[in-house]
Motif scaffolding. Structure first.
Motif, short mmCIF file in Angstrom:
data_model
loop_
_atom_site.label_atom_id
_atom_site.label_comp_id
_atom_site.label_asym_id
_atom_site.label_seq_id
_atom_site.Cartn_x
_atom_site.Cartn_y
_atom_site.Cartn_z
N UNK B 2 -1.24 -72.29 -29.05
CA UNK B 2 -1.31 -70.84 -29.16
C UNK B 2 0.01 -70.29 -29.70
N UNK B 3 0.02 -69.00 -29.98
CA UNK B 3 1.17 -68.41 -30.66
C UNK B 3 2.49 -68.67 -29.92
N UNK B 4 2.47 -68.47 -28.60
CA UNK B 4 3.71 -68.65 -27.85
C UNK B 4 4.19 -70.10 -27.92
N UNK B 5 3.26 -71.03 -27.95
CA UNK B 5 3.65 -72.45 -28.06
C UNK B 5 4.22 -72.75 -29.44
N UNK B 6 3.65 -72.11 -30.43
CA UNK B 6 4.15 -72.27 -31.80
C UNK B 6 5.59 -71.78 -31.88
N UNK B 7 5.84 -70.61 -31.28
CA UNK B 7 7.18 -70.03 -31.27
C UNK B 7 8.15 -70.96 -30.53
N UNK B 8 7.71 -71.44 -29.38
CA UNK B 8 8.54 -72.30 -28.56
C UNK B 8 8.92 -73.58 -29.31
N UNK B 9 7.91 -74.17 -29.93
CA UNK B 9 8.08 -75.40 -30.69
C UNK B 9 9.13 -75.25 -31.76
N UNK B 10 9.00 -74.16 -32.54
CA UNK B 10 9.91 -73.94 -33.65
C UNK B 10 11.32 -73.67 -33.14
N UNK B 11 11.44 -72.89 -32.06
CA UNK B 11 12.81 -72.60 -31.61
C UNK B 11 13.44 -73.81 -30.93
N UNK B 12 12.62 -74.69 -30.40
CA UNK B 12 13.18 -75.89 -29.77
C UNK B 12 13.74 -76.85 -30.82
N UNK B 13 13.01 -76.97 -31.95
CA UNK B 13 13.49 -77.89 -32.98
C UNK B 13 14.53 -77.23 -33.88
N UNK B 14 14.80 -75.94 -33.67
CA UNK B 14 15.84 -75.25 -34.44
C UNK B 14 16.74 -74.46 -33.50
N UNK B 15 17.63 -75.18 -32.84
CA UNK B 15 18.42 -74.54 -31.77
C UNK B 15 19.30 -73.38 -32.25
N UNK B 16 19.53 -73.27 -33.56
CA UNK B 16 20.37 -72.17 -34.03
C UNK B 16 19.61 -70.85 -34.08
N UNK B 17 18.30 -70.89 -33.80
CA UNK B 17 17.51 -69.66 -33.85
C UNK B 17 17.20 -69.15 -32.44
N UNK B 18 17.21 -67.83 -32.31
CA UNK B 18 16.79 -67.26 -31.04
C UNK B 18 15.28 -67.24 -30.98
N UNK B 19 14.76 -67.46 -29.79
CA UNK B 19 13.30 -67.44 -29.63
C UNK B 19 12.74 -66.08 -30.04
N UNK B 20 13.51 -65.03 -29.72
CA UNK B 20 13.09 -63.66 -30.09
C UNK B 20 12.89 -63.54 -31.60
#
Lengths: 105, 97
Positions: B2-20
């Motif tokens: 789901x969308x929140x998991x997609x967001x989480x996934x991307x921010x986890x593999x790109x630590x320089x980005x804020x989840x927001x």
């Protein structure tokens, strides 16, 4: 039908306008998001994007098709296809209904 | 996913980005697609697929149970066509049983 076509470049521009990142970064991120969705679907997983719709992967068994030109019967191999199920909100938006903007930012 | 998991996934593999930020990016992309389709435009994403809008004219339908005539108003529906590369990717990995 006569409308214009939106491409990646337009999406990047929208991201660039909304989020305080450079154009290059915005482009990379659009790619990242799409890539993540694609990977997920490739694994056969469903991707649900609330208020937008969901992408579902369906398995199709073998069936007999017909070459429409020659009328010859040809077996169609089993395959996986992906379908998009639009959400009710998306359908309403497209039919011009004013939907409360629930994207909080 | 789901969308929140997609967001989480991307921010986890790109630590320089804020989840927001990732969340805003995903929403910006989706909102842009919705806005384009609401205008009746097409959205073409090479390697993924294309979103378009189909316009169905008004017609007289039938209530299948009672057989009564019902008028169906003209409407537009969103349509997605899978791109070539995506279609191939779906089938290259594990052929379905």
């Amino acid at each position: 039908m006569s409308g214009k076509t939106i491409t990646r470049a337009d999406l990047c521009e929208a991201v660039y306008q909304k989020v305080g990142l450079s154009r290059t970064e915005s482009a990379a991120l659009v790619e990242l998001v799409l890539g993540e969705i694609k990977n997920c679907l490739e694994r056969g997983e469903t991707v649900k994007l609330s208020s937008f719709g969901s992408f579902v992967v369906r398995k199709k068994g073998q069936r007999i098709g017909r070459n429409p030109k020659t009328g010859k019967e040809v077996p169609i191999s089993p395959r996986r296809v992906m379908v998009f199920k639009p959400s009710a909100i998306l359908k309403q938006c497209i039919n011009g209904a004013e939907v409360a903007d629930e994207a909080e930012d | 996913m789901i969308k929140s998991e997609l967001v989480q996934h991307i921010s986890m593999s790109n630590p320089h980005l804020y989840q927001r930020d990732v969340e805003n990016i995903v929403n910006a992309i989706l909102n842009e697609i919705v806005a384009a389709m609401s205008r009746g435009d097409r959205v073409e994403l090479r390697g993924f697929g294309a979103f378009s809008v189909k316009n169905w004219p008004a017609r007289t339908g039938r209530n299948p149970r009672t057989g009564a005539h019902v008028s169906v108003a003209q409407k537009s529906v969103p349509f997605f066509k899978t791109g070539k590369e995506m279609r191939e990717r779906l089938n290259k990995s594990i052929p379905p049983a």
